[in-house]
Design a protein around this motif. Structure first.
Motif, PDB file in Angstrom:
ATOM      1  N   GLY B 143       0.771  -1.233   0.000  1.00  0.00           N
ATOM      2  CA  GLY B 143       0.000   0.000   0.000  1.00  0.00           C
ATOM      3  C   GLY B 143       0.803   1.285   0.000  1.00  0.00           C
ATOM      4  N   SER B 144       2.042   1.255   0.448  1.00  0.00           N
ATOM      5  CA  SER B 144       2.879   2.451   0.329  1.00  0.00           C
ATOM      6  C   SER B 144       4.223   2.029  -0.252  1.00  0.00           C
ATOM      7  CB  SER B 144       3.048   3.149   1.685  1.00  0.00           C
ATOM      8  OG  SER B 144       3.709   2.309   2.593  1.00  0.00           O
ATOM      9  N   PRO B 145       4.824   2.918  -1.039  1.00  0.00           N
ATOM     10  CA  PRO B 145       6.002   2.487  -1.793  1.00  0.00           C
ATOM     11  C   PRO B 145       7.205   2.180  -0.911  1.00  0.00           C
ATOM     12  CG  PRO B 145       5.686   4.842  -2.001  1.00  0.00           C
ATOM     13  CD  PRO B 145       4.480   4.318  -1.289  1.00  0.00           C
ATOM     14  N   GLY B 146       8.099   1.385  -1.420  1.00  0.00           N
ATOM     15  CA  GLY B 146       9.379   1.168  -0.751  1.00  0.00           C
ATOM     16  C   GLY B 146      10.263   2.383  -0.893  1.00  0.00           C
ATOM     17  N   ALA B 147      11.462   2.294  -0.368  1.00  0.00           N
ATOM     18  CA  ALA B 147      12.404   3.412  -0.443  1.00  0.00           C
ATOM     19  C   ALA B 147      13.745   2.937  -0.980  1.00  0.00           C
ATOM     20  CB  ALA B 147      12.572   4.065   0.922  1.00  0.00           C
ATOM     21  N   ALA B 148      13.694   1.923  -1.843  1.00  0.00           N
ATOM     22  CA  ALA B 148      14.944   1.371  -2.360  1.00  0.00           C
ATOM     23  C   ALA B 148      15.640   2.356  -3.300  1.00  0.00           C
ATOM     24  CB  ALA B 148      14.689   0.052  -3.068  1.00  0.00           C
ATOM     25  N   ALA B 149      14.854   3.151  -4.025  1.00  0.00           N
ATOM     26  CA  ALA B 149      15.446   4.087  -4.989  1.00  0.00           C
ATOM     27  C   ALA B 149      15.940   5.341  -4.269  1.00  0.00           C
ATOM     28  CB  ALA B 149      14.439   4.439  -6.076  1.00  0.00           C
ATOM     29  N   SER B 150      16.789   5.130  -3.311  1.00  0.00           N
ATOM     30  CA  SER B 150      17.352   6.240  -2.538  1.00  0.00           C
ATOM     31  C   SER B 150      18.795   5.879  -2.224  1.00  0.00           C
ATOM     32  CB  SER B 150      16.551   6.453  -1.254  1.00  0.00           C
ATOM     33  OG  SER B 150      16.552   5.282  -0.458  1.00  0.00           O
ATOM     34  N   SER B 169      20.680   2.226  -1.264  1.00  0.00           N
ATOM     35  CA  SER B 169      19.974   1.844  -0.036  1.00  0.00           C
ATOM     36  C   SER B 169      20.144   0.370   0.293  1.00  0.00           C
ATOM     37  CB  SER B 169      18.487   2.165  -0.171  1.00  0.00           C
ATOM     38  OG  SER B 169      17.926   1.326  -1.180  1.00  0.00           O
ATOM     39  N   ASP B 170      20.549  -0.455  -0.673  1.00  0.00           N
ATOM     40  CA  ASP B 170      20.736  -1.879  -0.405  1.00  0.00           C
ATOM     41  C   ASP B 170      22.178  -2.199  -0.018  1.00  0.00           C
ATOM     42  OD1 ASP B 170      21.967  -1.474  -2.818  1.00  0.00           O
ATOM     43  OD2 ASP B 170      20.869  -3.026  -3.917  1.00  0.00           O
ATOM     44  N   GLY B 171      23.018  -1.161   0.134  1.00  0.00           N
ATOM     45  CA  GLY B 171      24.383  -1.384   0.580  1.00  0.00           C
ATOM     46  C   GLY B 171      25.363  -1.626  -0.560  1.00  0.00           C
ATOM     47  N   PHE B 172      24.855  -1.661  -1.801  1.00  0.00           N
ATOM     48  CA  PHE B 172      25.741  -1.841  -2.960  1.00  0.00           C
ATOM     49  C   PHE B 172      26.048  -0.482  -3.597  1.00  0.00           C
ATOM     50  CE2 PHE B 172      24.025  -6.047  -2.491  1.00  0.00           C
ATOM     51  CZ  PHE B 172      25.065  -6.882  -2.877  1.00  0.00           C
ATOM     52  N   GLY B 173      27.029  -0.493  -4.474  1.00  0.00           N
ATOM     53  CA  GLY B 173      27.312   0.705  -5.258  1.00  0.00           C
ATOM     54  C   GLY B 173      27.944   1.829  -4.455  1.00  0.00           C
ATOM     55  N   VAL B 174      28.864   1.494  -3.540  1.00  0.00           N
ATOM     56  CA  VAL B 174      29.548   2.554  -2.794  1.00  0.00           C
ATOM     57  C   VAL B 174      30.385   3.394  -3.759  1.00  0.00           C
ATOM     58  CG1 VAL B 174      31.276   3.064  -1.032  1.00  0.00           C
ATOM     59  CG2 VAL B 174      29.629   1.220  -0.666  1.00  0.00           C
ATOM     60  N   ARG B 175      30.219   4.691  -3.714  1.00  0.00           N
ATOM     61  CA  ARG B 175      31.004   5.594  -4.567  1.00  0.00           C
ATOM     62  C   ARG B 175      31.587   6.707  -3.712  1.00  0.00           C
ATOM     63  NH1 ARG B 175      28.234   8.763  -8.285  1.00  0.00           N
ATOM     64  NH2 ARG B 175      26.281   8.249  -7.238  1.00  0.00           N
ATOM     65  N   ARG B 176      32.833   7.042  -4.022  1.00  0.00           N
ATOM     66  CA  ARG B 176      33.468   8.154  -3.315  1.00  0.00           C
ATOM     67  C   ARG B 176      33.244   9.432  -4.109  1.00  0.00           C
ATOM     68  NH1 ARG B 176      39.586   7.832  -1.096  1.00  0.00           N
ATOM     69  NH2 ARG B 176      40.303   9.876  -1.759  1.00  0.00           N
ATOM     70  N   LEU B 177      32.817  10.490  -3.423  1.00  0.00           N
ATOM     71  CA  LEU B 177      32.525  11.748  -4.120  1.00  0.00           C
ATOM     72  C   LEU B 177      33.656  12.752  -4.017  1.00  0.00           C
ATOM     73  CD1 LEU B 177      28.771  12.465  -3.298  1.00  0.00           C
ATOM     74  CD2 LEU B 177      29.756  11.184  -5.190  1.00  0.00           C
ATOM     75  N   THR B 178      34.322  12.808  -2.867  1.00  0.00           N
ATOM     76  CA  THR B 178      35.424  13.759  -2.718  1.00  0.00           C
ATOM     77  C   THR B 178      36.723  12.994  -2.536  1.00  0.00           C
ATOM     78  OG1 THR B 178      35.241  13.905  -0.312  1.00  0.00           O
ATOM     79  CG2 THR B 178      33.931  15.460  -1.593  1.00  0.00           C
ATOM     80  N   ALA B 179      37.808  13.597  -2.959  1.00  0.00           N
ATOM     81  CA  ALA B 179      39.132  12.983  -2.797  1.00  0.00           C
ATOM     82  C   ALA B 179      40.157  14.093  -2.654  1.00  0.00           C
ATOM     83  CB  ALA B 179      39.448  12.099  -4.001  1.00  0.00           C
ATOM     84  N   ASP B 180      39.871  15.012  -1.725  1.00  0.00           N
ATOM     85  CA  ASP B 180      40.767  16.165  -1.606  1.00  0.00           C
ATOM     86  C   ASP B 180      41.640  16.094  -0.367  1.00  0.00           C
ATOM     87  OD1 ASP B 180      38.956  16.698   0.401  1.00  0.00           O
ATOM     88  OD2 ASP B 180      37.904  18.255  -0.708  1.00  0.00           O
ATOM     89  N   GLY B 181      41.566  14.970   0.381  1.00  0.00           N
ATOM     90  CA  GLY B 181      42.408  14.834   1.566  1.00  0.00           C
ATOM     91  C   GLY B 181      42.033  15.772   2.689  1.00  0.00           C
ATOM     92  N   SER B 182      40.920  16.453   2.526  1.00  0.00           N
ATOM     93  CA  SER B 182      40.476  17.391   3.545  1.00  0.00           C
ATOM     94  C   SER B 182      39.401  16.722   4.407  1.00  0.00           C
ATOM     95  CB  SER B 182      39.945  18.644   2.864  1.00  0.00           C
ATOM     96  OG  SER B 182      39.496  19.568   3.818  1.00  0.00           O
ATOM     97  N   ILE B 183      38.731  17.517   5.215  1.00  0.00           N
ATOM     98  CA  ILE B 183      37.686  16.981   6.077  1.00  0.00           C
ATOM     99  C   ILE B 183      36.343  17.452   5.551  1.00  0.00           C
ATOM    100  CG2 ILE B 183      36.663  17.106   8.379  1.00  0.00           C
ATOM    101  CD1 ILE B 183      39.678  17.476   9.323  1.00  0.00           C
TER     102      ILE B 183
END
Lengths: 208, 418
Positions: B143-150, B169-183
């Motif tokens: 009756g209400s949608p899942g939230a997998a597409a997140s 959301s399923d724990g797959f597809g880890v991607r790194r967005l920043t790589a500047d050695g900063s915080i």
């Protein structure tokens, strides 16, 4: 008396006495043991002490103007810089200046008065306990507390910038009381200027 | 009990058009999810021409996993289950068409259909597309949608650095967005899911940066302050940001058009930070130490008086609030006896309850379904179901923190709960 620093400030020809304690001190009081000028104290926080702050203009500190010709004097200058940059430490989840930190900050005040060209960045840090975001704010409060301390001594606010790294840059990565105590700190970075003069009252401390 | 449900469903769902809104209303009513009884479904292997066999296997595996991870559905091999999801892949021009159907096995009738143009397996949106179809299948079933597409944005600590990552959301597809050695700290999703605002120390001091997720382009979010932390988007795209002032951090509002900045929350000699707006954007919950230790406060997002939300007492330390997308609860972290635990409290301050009582868990962030939370714990990022108490590790490992769950990034449904 241990927990209180008592000092006398010559200000505008009068003798103003400021008392410094862990808790908010009285605005002023009689000084049983006057100390050499230059070591004025006042709580950076606490409006009650406002009248005792800001010796500022007219107060001549570091009359022992020195040229740094000799190796000995260069070494002294390096020790003075180390003293200026030594971090001050804090209690857990607290941004108040501890007594031991106040004593260190007073020596920095003397150096900063004698070297008005120096501008500092004050960098606040916390230990790893507490939340990441809250600690960013806590580190900033610590840096601001140090700035307020300096300003209370009459140093110009625009000589200092503040910054916080929160818990992100521990000097000691361990999870022990000792490490946490070391990590709760404000660090000092020289933005411009350098040690050119050493005030007289620090000469004994900086000479070997 | 199940058979009575079926009768109503079959009577209502006479029109077999994909996403036929009116007909589905009746089904949704009867099949509304109850934590006590999970709907059983078999997911048939997707059929496909030989050329698409690998793709079909991936689709089937993802579909099964998404349905299972939703928490309300029992994906079973038991062929006596009342519901069966069937799917078929076929060529469509140069692309691939995926037909998905929900079959009522009692009556042998197809109740729901969905047709999806499937990106290639290596394509950027392949997984997102399958997740969105799974969310729609969940809606058919409960009756209400899942939230997998997140996705979940988070930080991973390196040597003296913290870099920004995202994971499905399923724990797959880890991607790194920043790589500047900063915080990097405190990622926050824009309402449309296309941008991330976060705090970066790249410039030497904490500043808020906004990243366009499709292009990777970043721009600083100017807020006229030496230090800015803890960004959060309002539904209209405006940003709430905590900015440093000599007397402490204040919450300011920066409009979507860049107009800056109106003070929303500030109190003398104290901080206001970590804002989270209510779903309608009218209110905001935030952290302030104006009473000494950090507490949660609620007030209008336009400014005005603040209301204390959390109980005062020795050792109080309440941080990291996040308002549920359902609006009815605020998740937070509290420091209790030296460890962080996760709690929920109503927006009026009532109904406080603890979700975790052991170990360390902090920085909760709601899934778009308002039912699950991702939290940072000693074992990694963990997903908690606040209705059923189920938990699963999303990303294992130490040094993971500040997770932020995105809104739904793709939806095929017409009757979303949000």
């Amino acid at each position: 008396m241990n927990r209180c620093l008592v000092a006398v400030v010559a200000m505008m020809g009068a003798l103003t006495v400021a008392t410094s304690c862990r808790q908010r001190p009285p605005a002023s009081g009689p000084a049983p043991t006057p100390e050499p000028p230059g070591g004025a104290t006042a709580r950076p926080t606490g409006g009650a002490t406002d009248t005792a702050t800001a010796p500022a203009a007219g107060v001549r500190v570091g009359t022992g103007s020195t040229s740094f010709a000799s190796a000995e004097e260069r070494a002294r200058r390096e020790r003075a810089l180390a003293l200026l940059l030594a971090p001050v430490h804090f209690d857990f989840d607290d941004d108040r200046i501890r007594d031991d930190a106040a004593a260190e900050l007073e020596r920095k005040v003397a150096l900063l008065r004698a070297n008005p060209s120096i501008r500092l960045e004050l960098v606040g840090h916390t230990d790893e306990r507490g939340s990441t975001e809250y600690n960013l704010a806590l580190g900033q409060r610590r840096a601001e507390a140090v700035r307020a301390f300096f300003v209370a001594y009459g140093l110009a606010p625009d000589r200092f910038t503040t910054l916080s790294y929160g818990e992100e840059q521990p000097v000691d990565p361990r999870s022990t009381e000792e490490a946490w105590a070391r990590n709760r700190r404000v660090e000092f970075r020289v933005v411009v200027g350098g040690i050119e003069r050493i005030p007289d009252e620090l000469l004994p401390l900086l000479s070997r | 009990m199940a058979s009575r449900v079926r009768v109503v469903a079959s009577a209502a769902a006479v029109v077999l058009v994909a996403n036929a809104g009116v007909a589905q209303d009746a089904i949704r009513l009867e099949l509304t999810y109850r934590p006590s009884s999970r709907v059983g479904v078999t997911v048939a292997p997707a059929t496909a021409p030989t050329a698409f066999r690998t793709l079909a296997d991936s689709v089937t595996a993802m579909l099964r996993r998404d349905l299972q991870l939703d928490g309300r559905i029992d994906v079973t091999a038991d062929t006596t289950a009342n519901w069966r999801l069937e799917s078929h892949l076929e060529a469509l021009g140069t692309g691939i068409r995926w037909r998905l159907a929900l079959v009522d096995r009692v009556y042998g009738q197809t109740r729901q259909r969905l047709e999806v143009a499937l990106p290639p397996l290596e394509g950027a949106n392949f997984r997102l597309t399958v997740h969105a179809a799974a969310d729609e299948a969940v809606r058919w079933l409960v009756g209400s949608p899942g939230a997998a597409a997140s996705r979940i944005a988070f930080l991973r600590a390196g040597r003296g650095s913290k870099e920004l990552y995202v994971v499905d959301s399923d724990g797959f597809g880890v991607r790194r967005l920043t790589a500047d050695g900063s915080i990097a700290l405190s990622p926050a999703w824009s309402p449309d899911g296309r941008r991330l605002a976060y705090v970066s120390f790249r410039s030497g001091r904490a500043a808020v940066v906004e990243r366009d997720l499709s292009t990777g382009a970043e721009r600083p979010v100017a807020v006229d302050a030496v230090m800015a932390i803890t960004p959060a988007y309002l539904p209209d795209g405006a940003l709430l940001v905590a900015v440093a002032r000599a007397e402490g951090f204040a919450l300011v509002r920066r409009e979507a058009d860049g107009a800056c900045c109106r003070v929303v929350a500030a109190a003398p000699a104290s901080d206001a930070l970590s804002p989270s707006p209510s779903p309608d954007g009218q209110s905001v919950v935030f952290v302030s130490n104006r009473l000494g230790p950090p507490h949660l406060f609620v007030q209008s997002s336009a400014g005005g008086p603040a209301r204390l939300l959390t109980p005062v007492g020795p050792g109080a330390y309440f941080v990291a609030p996040e308002w549920s997308p359902r609006g009815d609860a605020i998740a937070f972290a509290a420091r209790v006896d030296g460890a962080f635990r996760i709690g929920l409290v109503g927006p009026d301050g009532t109904g406080l309850r603890w979700l975790t009582t052991r170990g360390n868990a902090e920085d909760p962030s709601w899934a778009p379904d308002g039912r699950r939370l991702v939290v940072a714990s000693d074992e990694g990022l963990v997903v908690l179901d606040v209705d059923t108490g189920q938990r699963r590790v999303l990303v294992p490992g130490r040094g993971l923190g500040l997770p932020a769950w995105s809104p739904r990034l793709l939806s095929f449904g017409t009757g979303d709960v949000r």
